[in-house]
Design an enzyme around this catalytic site. Structure first.
Site, mmCIF file in Angstrom:
data_model
loop_
_atom_site.group_PDB
_atom_site.id
_atom_site.type_symbol
_atom_site.label_atom_id
_atom_site.label_comp_id
_atom_site.label_asym_id
_atom_site.label_seq_id
_atom_site.Cartn_x
_atom_site.Cartn_y
_atom_site.Cartn_z
ATOM 1 N N ARG A 121 9.292 5.195 18.755
ATOM 2 C CA ARG A 121 10.425 5.097 17.811
ATOM 3 C C ARG A 121 10.805 3.657 17.483
ATOM 4 N NH1 ARG A 121 12.850 9.063 21.230
ATOM 5 N NH2 ARG A 121 12.249 11.151 20.556
ATOM 6 N N LYS A 143 8.276 -3.376 3.910
ATOM 7 C CA LYS A 143 7.652 -2.139 3.450
ATOM 8 C C LYS A 143 6.367 -1.925 4.249
ATOM 9 C CE LYS A 143 9.169 -1.379 -1.293
ATOM 10 N NZ LYS A 143 8.691 -1.126 -2.681
ATOM 11 N N GLU A 185 -0.041 -11.095 -7.759
ATOM 12 C CA GLU A 185 1.338 -10.953 -7.270
ATOM 13 C C GLU A 185 2.111 -12.262 -7.429
ATOM 14 O OE1 GLU A 185 2.717 -8.118 -6.479
ATOM 15 O OE2 GLU A 185 1.257 -6.773 -5.544
ATOM 16 N N LYS A 227 10.681 -13.447 -3.154
ATOM 17 C CA LYS A 227 10.677 -12.158 -2.466
ATOM 18 C C LYS A 227 11.846 -12.052 -1.501
ATOM 19 C CE LYS A 227 8.501 -8.292 -0.892
ATOM 20 N NZ LYS A 227 7.180 -7.675 -0.810
ATOM 21 N N GLU A 237 15.465 -0.953 -1.832
ATOM 22 C CA GLU A 237 15.048 -0.666 -3.199
ATOM 23 C C GLU A 237 15.928 0.352 -3.894
ATOM 24 O OE1 GLU A 237 10.784 -0.797 -3.753
ATOM 25 O OE2 GLU A 237 10.926 0.663 -5.364
ATOM 26 N N ARG A 241 15.238 -4.606 -6.168
ATOM 27 C CA ARG A 241 13.924 -4.689 -5.533
ATOM 28 C C ARG A 241 12.848 -3.946 -6.325
ATOM 29 N NH1 ARG A 241 12.274 -4.407 0.901
ATOM 30 N NH2 ARG A 241 10.059 -4.711 0.526
ATOM 31 N N ASN A 245 8.049 -4.163 -8.548
ATOM 32 C CA ASN A 245 6.965 -3.217 -8.820
ATOM 33 C C ASN A 245 6.403 -3.357 -10.227
ATOM 34 O OD1 ASN A 245 7.143 -2.014 -6.257
ATOM 35 N ND2 ASN A 245 8.863 -0.746 -6.932
ATOM 36 N N HIS A 248 3.033 -1.948 -11.049
ATOM 37 C CA HIS A 248 2.579 -1.169 -9.901
ATOM 38 C C HIS A 248 2.457 0.322 -10.197
ATOM 39 C CE1 HIS A 248 3.085 -4.909 -7.791
ATOM 40 N NE2 HIS A 248 2.768 -4.378 -6.630
ATOM 41 N N HIS A 252 -1.009 1.559 -9.338
ATOM 42 C CA HIS A 252 -1.289 2.595 -8.334
ATOM 43 C C HIS A 252 -2.128 3.712 -8.942
ATOM 44 C CE1 HIS A 252 2.294 1.539 -5.478
ATOM 45 N NE2 HIS A 252 1.336 0.637 -5.466
ATOM 46 N N HIS A 265 -5.938 -4.129 -4.727
ATOM 47 C CA HIS A 265 -4.558 -3.896 -5.150
ATOM 48 C C HIS A 265 -4.134 -4.897 -6.230
ATOM 49 C CE1 HIS A 265 -0.332 -2.904 -5.045
ATOM 50 N NE2 HIS A 265 -0.013 -4.128 -4.688
#
Lengths: 374, 374
Positions: A121, A143, A185, A227, A237, A241, A245, A248, A252, A265
């Site tokens: 955990r 993330k 990026e 960032k 987000e 935030r 993306n 993205h 994706h 990516h």
């Protein structure tokens, strides 16, 4: 020379150190390793290059390390590979206080971060990104996650590291292709919120491709600054935030549609950003000249600007499964102007379809945009 | 009659409603479901009993539900079953705002909670526990997770629900064996921090076994009150919360050693608590009479007080892998007196070995303790 930034998240704030030779800097690591044992997660590409150097530095401060070496590549960012990390941690009897160190690129960082978030955990976690893309983006902000056959990064957690060490020296072993992917990026920060940085990139892109150390360090530092500001303002987000993306949602879809790992990516982000730029122009916000300006920078960075022709239906399908869906509506990050992004949730389907056709056709987006604009 | 408690965790605080007929109370659910869609995760035992009732209540407030029905049992608390949840959520295109409802016992609650913590990096989550054990313990406090072949609950997250609905009416369909297993955790609260409640249990244990609604509601409410206080003070188990693990280090070893699902969790806790009591007595803190008093209550609740003879080495091995290990030392939650627990990290190995021998031998711990005390 080393520079240090802080990601400000009250009691979970952490430093990002950026500089050369940091893998050999024992003092930086000592501050974040309370006990005498760590687990290093890396891959078969990075281990022969940097693992023994890191282990030697750890030995200087009396820290023993367990190593978990994974296969390399986005295609291994899966639940099965995650299980290899858990197996290694349990077999070596790692405990709640044993930090995990991610030594590698974005895939290693994302998977190790999710393993750290979920093992017992939650255990401490240190990022040592060794690619440009992970230094400027994925290692900062918490993330973490893995892919699912039905979508990228579908399983994961927000889980912040205790420390990020971005050693610019490790970029010397990066392939040209991966260096370029990282630049996608970097360019993104300029496009969404930092026009002066975009202009700097337009003047210095060749220096970055030639791996000029000073230029690389500046680009990594300025990217991390952007960032860190965004993450500190909106960790989970719920607002700003999401602007990170840009490109993205399309990217994706490209990565999923082409099979994970076939497009890097950053390559997906570059082509996806061109689609976002095209759509922004169709919405009437940026000009065709703006689109061509962005295209020119990506081309100079050796990045793809034409998207693969998956077909409109498959694009829509992959985008429909994307995490940025809200109440069934497609949301896009678009450019209000060059240097200013916005989250838009009312894009007409017809314009989106035009973008999908224009950006995927064989002639390339440049000609098609110009053609279709008339 | 319904009672409501609050787990106080500032902006993540949430209510626990305890009462009869709550599955039909649309207003309670409406407050925590912002949109028109939820995913219900349940199992093959609970679905025929309560799924249609819950779905009818949701329809009253205009909420559609996707259902994900898993196989029943601790043996299915695995990564493979977790993947069935992810698959269902993605196939049904659930989004960041789609709440997951866990309808079932502790296994369903723990797995659904971890799925909610990790799907799209976190979605809202509602607990509707249908067993005594999950109503008094696992549904409250945000511990979620799955088992690993090398240890119980090794993979998971701290992730709080938005709402807990403990419907006492659902306990009518519980087997006697599972009702007793739940009582092990109820008795635990008395032992570690609430002597008046322990005394109430000693007076009312037969009423609970006879499923007297008023007595059950009181026991659930008082247990949740204790749990909520501890969780509010120490959400991430850096201190006091560890006391809730009385009997669990031993109990987990029993569950692992016997194969998950062969001993119910509560049964392992009961036998494990007897081992902790025995060890507490050997440390000189509680008397043999105290040990026998605890044993008597467990026996009246139809719970096991003799542990399976796994052999000392296997016990040590299973306990060595437990999450409560710190710096290589075994930590135990022991009883300083009946009603007062403490975390102890310096237990002599010799005493631990005596406890393992005494509590597992065929004659049962009662006779052996008395014998070895002389």
């Amino acid at each position: 020379m080393m520079q240090t930034l802080t990601v400000g998240l009250s009691d979970r704030s952490y430093p990002i150190h950026i500089g050369t030779g940091l893998l050999s800097n024992a003092a930086l690591l000592a501050a974040s390793i309370p006990r005498k044992r760590v687990a290093i997660v890396t891959n078969t590409t990075i281990a022969p290059l940097y693992l023994s150097q890191l282990q030697a530095t750890l030995r200087e401060i009396g820290v023993q390390s367990v190593e978990i070496i994974l296969p390399d590549g986005e295609v291994y960012k899966t639940g099965e590979t995650l299980n290899l990390i858990y197996d290694g941690l349990l077999t070596h009897r790692c405990e709640r206080t044993t930090p995990l160190i991610a030594l590698g690129g974005g895939v290693i960082g994302d998977m190790t971060g999710f393993a750290a978030a979920s093992f017992l955990r939650g255990v401490p976690f240190i990022q040592i990104p060794t690619t440009l893309l992970s230094q400027v983006d994925s290692s900062v902000g918490g993330k973490t996650g893995i892919n699912h056959p039905l979508g990228k990064n579908m399983i994961g957690a927000f889980y912040q590291p205790k420390l990020v060490l971005a050693d610019i020296s490790t970029l010397n072993t990066l392939s040209d292709k991966e260096l370029s992917a990282g630049l996608a990026e970097v360019i993104k920060y300029g496009l969404i919120r930092d026009l002066p940085f975009l202009e700097w990139l337009e003047r210095n892109i060749e220096k970055l491709l030639a791996r000029d150390t000073e230029a690389l360090q500046y680009a990594v530092m300025r990217s991390c600054q952007n960032k860190a500001e965004v993450v500190a303002a909106d960790e989970r987000e719920s607002g700003e935030r999401a602007l990170l993306n840009l490109g993205h949602t399309f990217g994706h879809a490209i990565e999923s549609g082409m099979g994970y790992g076939n497009w890097l990516h950053g390559e997906g982000v570059a082509a996806g950003t061109m689609m976002a730029a095209d759509l922004s122009q169709r919405m009437g916000w940026i000009s065709t000249d703006d689109v061509l300006r962005i295209r020119d920078l990506f081309l100079r960075a050796n990045l793809p600007v034409v998207s693969p022709d998956l077909g409109i239906d498959r694009y829509l399908d992959y985008m429909g499964l994307d995490k940025k869906v809200e109440g069934g509506k497609l949301r896009f990050v678009l450019l209000k102007q060059v240097g200013v992004a916005a989250l838009v949730s009312d894009v007409p389907l017809a314009l989106l379809q035009q973008t999908l056709v224009a950006c995927c056709s064989k002639g390339g987006p440049g000609t098609n945009w110009l053609h279709e604009d008339k």
